[in-house]
Design a protein around this motif. Sequence first.
Motif, PDB file in Angstrom:
ATOM      1  N   PHE A 192       0.828  -1.207   0.000  1.00  0.00           N
ATOM      2  CA  PHE A 192       0.000   0.000   0.000  1.00  0.00           C
ATOM      3  C   PHE A 192       0.861   1.254   0.000  1.00  0.00           C
ATOM      4  CE2 PHE A 192      -1.993   3.451   2.401  1.00  0.00           C
ATOM      5  CZ  PHE A 192      -3.093   3.694   1.591  1.00  0.00           C
ATOM      6  N   LEU A 193       1.938   1.255   0.779  1.00  0.00           N
ATOM      7  CA  LEU A 193       2.822   2.426   0.828  1.00  0.00           C
ATOM      8  C   LEU A 193       3.485   2.668  -0.528  1.00  0.00           C
ATOM      9  CD1 LEU A 193       4.491   1.984   4.349  1.00  0.00           C
ATOM     10  CD2 LEU A 193       2.673   3.576   3.675  1.00  0.00           C
ATOM     11  N   ALA A 194       3.836   1.596  -1.216  1.00  0.00           N
ATOM     12  CA  ALA A 194       4.418   1.733  -2.556  1.00  0.00           C
ATOM     13  C   ALA A 194       3.387   2.323  -3.514  1.00  0.00           C
ATOM     14  CB  ALA A 194       4.898   0.375  -3.056  1.00  0.00           C
ATOM     15  N   PHE A 195       2.145   1.854  -3.390  1.00  0.00           N
ATOM     16  CA  PHE A 195       1.087   2.387  -4.247  1.00  0.00           C
ATOM     17  C   PHE A 195       0.812   3.847  -3.906  1.00  0.00           C
ATOM     18  CE2 PHE A 195      -3.332   3.343  -5.238  1.00  0.00           C
ATOM     19  CZ  PHE A 195      -3.394   2.964  -6.561  1.00  0.00           C
ATOM     20  N   LEU A 196       0.837   4.189  -2.605  1.00  0.00           N
ATOM     21  CA  LEU A 196       0.616   5.566  -2.189  1.00  0.00           C
ATOM     22  C   LEU A 196       1.675   6.486  -2.783  1.00  0.00           C
ATOM     23  CD1 LEU A 196      -0.877   7.638  -0.417  1.00  0.00           C
ATOM     24  CD2 LEU A 196       0.615   6.971   1.469  1.00  0.00           C
ATOM     25  N   ALA A 197       2.921   6.049  -2.788  1.00  0.00           N
ATOM     26  CA  ALA A 197       3.995   6.850  -3.380  1.00  0.00           C
ATOM     27  C   ALA A 197       3.746   7.059  -4.873  1.00  0.00           C
ATOM     28  CB  ALA A 197       5.340   6.162  -3.159  1.00  0.00           C
ATOM     29  N   ALA A 198       3.308   6.000  -5.548  1.00  0.00           N
ATOM     30  CA  ALA A 198       3.005   6.114  -6.977  1.00  0.00           C
ATOM     31  C   ALA A 198       1.846   7.076  -7.201  1.00  0.00           C
ATOM     32  CB  ALA A 198       2.673   4.738  -7.547  1.00  0.00           C
ATOM     33  N   ALA A 199       0.827   7.008  -6.333  1.00  0.00           N
ATOM     34  CA  ALA A 199      -0.340   7.881  -6.468  1.00  0.00           C
ATOM     35  C   ALA A 199       0.057   9.350  -6.313  1.00  0.00           C
ATOM     36  CB  ALA A 199      -1.391   7.509  -5.423  1.00  0.00           C
ATOM     37  N   ILE A 200       0.957   9.634  -5.366  1.00  0.00           N
ATOM     38  CA  ILE A 200       1.405  11.012  -5.150  1.00  0.00           C
ATOM     39  C   ILE A 200       2.161  11.528  -6.370  1.00  0.00           C
ATOM     40  CG2 ILE A 200       2.944  12.466  -3.776  1.00  0.00           C
ATOM     41  CD1 ILE A 200       2.267  10.676  -1.374  1.00  0.00           C
ATOM     42  N   LEU A 201       3.028  10.707  -6.921  1.00  0.00           N
ATOM     43  CA  LEU A 201       3.794  11.114  -8.105  1.00  0.00           C
ATOM     44  C   LEU A 201       2.881  11.346  -9.291  1.00  0.00           C
ATOM     45  CD1 LEU A 201       6.905   8.750  -7.842  1.00  0.00           C
ATOM     46  CD2 LEU A 201       6.806  11.220  -7.392  1.00  0.00           C
ATOM     47  N   ILE A 202       1.867  10.493  -9.436  1.00  0.00           N
ATOM     48  CA  ILE A 202       0.925  10.637 -10.542  1.00  0.00           C
ATOM     49  C   ILE A 202       0.202  11.974 -10.448  1.00  0.00           C
ATOM     50  CG2 ILE A 202      -1.228   9.752 -11.523  1.00  0.00           C
ATOM     51  CD1 ILE A 202      -0.271   6.942 -10.583  1.00  0.00           C
ATOM     52  N   SER A 203      -0.295  12.303  -9.242  1.00  0.00           N
ATOM     53  CA  SER A 203      -1.062  13.536  -9.069  1.00  0.00           C
ATOM     54  C   SER A 203      -0.193  14.782  -9.207  1.00  0.00           C
ATOM     55  CB  SER A 203      -1.756  13.541  -7.705  1.00  0.00           C
ATOM     56  OG  SER A 203      -2.771  12.564  -7.655  1.00  0.00           O
ATOM     57  N   LEU A 204       1.061  14.684  -8.766  1.00  0.00           N
ATOM     58  CA  LEU A 204       1.958  15.838  -8.854  1.00  0.00           C
ATOM     59  C   LEU A 204       2.399  16.122 -10.283  1.00  0.00           C
ATOM     60  CD1 LEU A 204       4.258  15.379  -5.719  1.00  0.00           C
ATOM     61  CD2 LEU A 204       2.547  17.170  -6.091  1.00  0.00           C
ATOM     62  N   SER A 205       2.342  15.113 -11.137  1.00  0.00           N
ATOM     63  CA  SER A 205       2.746  15.305 -12.533  1.00  0.00           C
ATOM     64  C   SER A 205       1.803  16.288 -13.211  1.00  0.00           C
ATOM     65  CB  SER A 205       2.721  13.969 -13.284  1.00  0.00           C
ATOM     66  OG  SER A 205       3.580  13.040 -12.668  1.00  0.00           O
ATOM     67  N   PRO A 206       2.335  17.391 -13.747  1.00  0.00           N
ATOM     68  CA  PRO A 206       1.466  18.391 -14.387  1.00  0.00           C
ATOM     69  C   PRO A 206       0.707  17.793 -15.559  1.00  0.00           C
ATOM     70  CG  PRO A 206       3.680  19.248 -14.033  1.00  0.00           C
ATOM     71  CD  PRO A 206       3.746  17.766 -13.780  1.00  0.00           C
ATOM     72  N   GLY A 207      -0.562  18.119 -15.643  1.00  0.00           N
ATOM     73  CA  GLY A 207      -1.396  17.644 -16.736  1.00  0.00           C
ATOM     74  C   GLY A 207      -2.581  18.564 -16.917  1.00  0.00           C
ATOM     75  N   ALA A 208      -3.534  18.141 -17.741  1.00  0.00           N
ATOM     76  CA  ALA A 208      -4.696  18.978 -18.015  1.00  0.00           C
ATOM     77  C   ALA A 208      -5.487  19.270 -16.749  1.00  0.00           C
ATOM     78  CB  ALA A 208      -5.590  18.286 -19.051  1.00  0.00           C
ATOM     79  N   GLY A 209      -5.563  18.286 -15.835  1.00  0.00           N
ATOM     80  CA  GLY A 209      -6.289  18.500 -14.590  1.00  0.00           C
ATOM     81  C   GLY A 209      -5.655  19.583 -13.740  1.00  0.00           C
ATOM     82  N   ALA A 210      -4.335  19.564 -13.637  1.00  0.00           N
ATOM     83  CA  ALA A 210      -3.622  20.580 -12.860  1.00  0.00           C
ATOM     84  C   ALA A 210      -3.786  21.959 -13.493  1.00  0.00           C
ATOM     85  CB  ALA A 210      -2.143  20.210 -12.757  1.00  0.00           C
ATOM     86  N   VAL A 211      -3.727  22.005 -14.818  1.00  0.00           N
ATOM     87  CA  VAL A 211      -3.915  23.278 -15.518  1.00  0.00           C
ATOM     88  C   VAL A 211      -5.307  23.827 -15.233  1.00  0.00           C
ATOM     89  CG1 VAL A 211      -4.084  24.380 -17.772  1.00  0.00           C
ATOM     90  CG2 VAL A 211      -2.260  22.743 -17.336  1.00  0.00           C
ATOM     91  N   ASN A 212      -6.308  22.952 -15.318  1.00  0.00           N
ATOM     92  CA  ASN A 212      -7.688  23.372 -15.074  1.00  0.00           C
ATOM     93  C   ASN A 212      -7.856  23.879 -13.647  1.00  0.00           C
ATOM     94  OD1 ASN A 212     -10.656  23.122 -16.222  1.00  0.00           O
ATOM     95  ND2 ASN A 212     -10.715  22.371 -14.133  1.00  0.00           N
ATOM     96  N   THR A 213      -7.255  23.179 -12.682  1.00  0.00           N
ATOM     97  CA  THR A 213      -7.378  23.566 -11.275  1.00  0.00           C
ATOM     98  C   THR A 213      -6.692  24.896 -10.998  1.00  0.00           C
ATOM     99  OG1 THR A 213      -7.502  21.264 -10.551  1.00  0.00           O
ATOM    100  CG2 THR A 213      -6.833  22.892  -8.910  1.00  0.00           C
ATOM    101  N   MET A 214      -5.490  25.082 -11.525  1.00  0.00           N
ATOM    102  CA  MET A 214      -4.769  26.331 -11.294  1.00  0.00           C
ATOM    103  C   MET A 214      -5.480  27.503 -11.958  1.00  0.00           C
ATOM    104  SD  MET A 214      -0.724  25.311 -11.440  1.00  0.00           S
ATOM    105  CE  MET A 214      -0.272  26.921 -10.783  1.00  0.00           C
TER     106      MET A 214
END
Length: 209
Positions: free
Chosen positions: A6-28
């Motif tokens: 689970f901790l390994a998956f959590l780390a992957a989830a954080i990296l995925i969300s931090l990666s800039p993408g259309a969602g981050a652009v829309n939110t900012m």
Amino acid sequence: MALELFLAFLAAAILISLSPGAGAVNTMSTGLRYGVKGALPAIMGLQLGYGLQVVLVGVGLGALLSQSQLAFELIKWFGVLYLVYLGYQKWTQATLNLEVQAGVNESRSRQFWQAAFVNLTNPKATVFLLALFPQFVDPLAANQALQYSIMGSTLIVVDILVMVGYASLASVLSRWMKSERHQKLQNRIFGAMFVAAAGLMASYSHKTA
């Protein structure tokens, strides 16, 4: 799911969300215009689209996108055109008196569904989840649904926190966006970023999945 897994998956989830993408652009973009509180409908809309992506993978439709060139291309190009449309909207958006937040309530529904479609029309996310989930699922366990639920919930909670962070950063920057000239500049920057995100989506090849 074991704690280490689970901790390994959590780390992957954080990296995925931090990666800039259309969602981050829309939110900012939304956070810069309306503040953190005003960006919450858009953030929740992103999670609806994200959640539906998780469900698609969970019920096996993600496999269809990974195997069907036609289905992949149709969804991909719909998403590309939608992001270009959002970019045009942002580029031509009228300036706003940031001291007066009138009209924010009226646009919440639109912000929600616009953000939902940003995530929902991204086939790369579906294929990525299809590749990610099997790395952390125990195929011999009987609780497959529970494992997918835990991973899907983790992805969404992490993404909410990260998107709130992006909106907070944009809200802080809003103090420099009081003038009409600066607002026009940020509209064009975010408009260009939406189009750039569309270009990245268009360049994503089904063969790389």
